[in-house]
Design an enzyme around this catalytic site. Structure first.
Site, PDB file in Angstrom:
ATOM      1  CD  GLU A 129      30.321  40.122  44.341  1.00 27.98           C
ATOM      2  OE1 GLU A 129      31.077  39.603  45.179  1.00 27.98           O
ATOM      3  OE2 GLU A 129      30.258  39.958  43.421  1.00 27.98           O
TER       4      GLU A 129
ATOM      5  CG  ASP B   7      38.435  40.926  44.121  1.00 29.91           C
ATOM      6  OD1 ASP B   7      39.916  41.425  44.531  1.00 29.91           O
ATOM      7  OD2 ASP B   7      37.923  41.534  43.309  1.00 29.91           O
TER       8      ASP B   7
END
EC number: 3.2.1.17
Length: 162
Positions: free
Chosen positions: A27, A36
């Site tokens: 991540e 996102d």
């Protein structure tokens, strides 16, 4: 405490040690909230949900605490649902996967059924089915290169000790 419980406890502890490193590698760390690929507000190392406050800048300490909290949710759920012994790296992979897709998705997955049937390699192969996201722009399910990369990391951990 029995020897078996000691071994299981050590396995869980080792998997918990591996998981934050795996998640941070997958991540990265973002201290400011971003959206996102699916348009979900996200911060730190992939944290989503009510802990994410758009516009807030998070500190490393806050990100570390959120990561521990969210990994803990995944860890407790995985440990409750997996009824057979599995390798440490596979367990870390499952924590990461469940952290990403949620407990409900993992709990109803073919992967979990295969794990509990001791079909570990087949269970790890199921990771490749989870590479899609809902694109709010096209309103379709699409393959995400980022999710595919994540699954490649999780798969490597999943099969490492098989």
């Amino acid at each position: 405490m029995s020897l078996k419980n000691n071994v299981i406890g050590a396995s869980i502890g080792a998997a918990l040690t591996l998981t934050p490193t795996l998640l941070e590698r997958i991540e990265g760390i973002e201290y400011e909230v971003y959206y996102d690929i699916a348009g979900v507000p996200t911060v730190c190392s992939g944290i989503t949900g009510p802990d994410v406050i758009p516009g807030k800048k998070y500190t490393k300490r806050e990100c570390d605490a959120l990561l521990i909290k969210h990994i803990g949710v995944a860890q407790r759920y995985v440990d409750k649902k997996v009824k057979v012994d599995i390798p440490v790296t596979m367990r870390a992979s499952l924590y990461s996967f469940t952290f990403n897709v949620g407990t409900g998705a993992f709990g109803s997955s073919t992967m979990l059924k295969l794990i509990n049937q001791r079909k570990h390699k087949e269970a790890c192969n199921q990771l490749w089915r989870w590479v899609y996201y809902y694109n709010p722009k096209t309103k379709k399910r699409e393959v995400s290169r980022g999710i595919k990369n994540r699954r490649a990391e999780e798969y490597a951990y999943c099969v490492k000790e098989l």
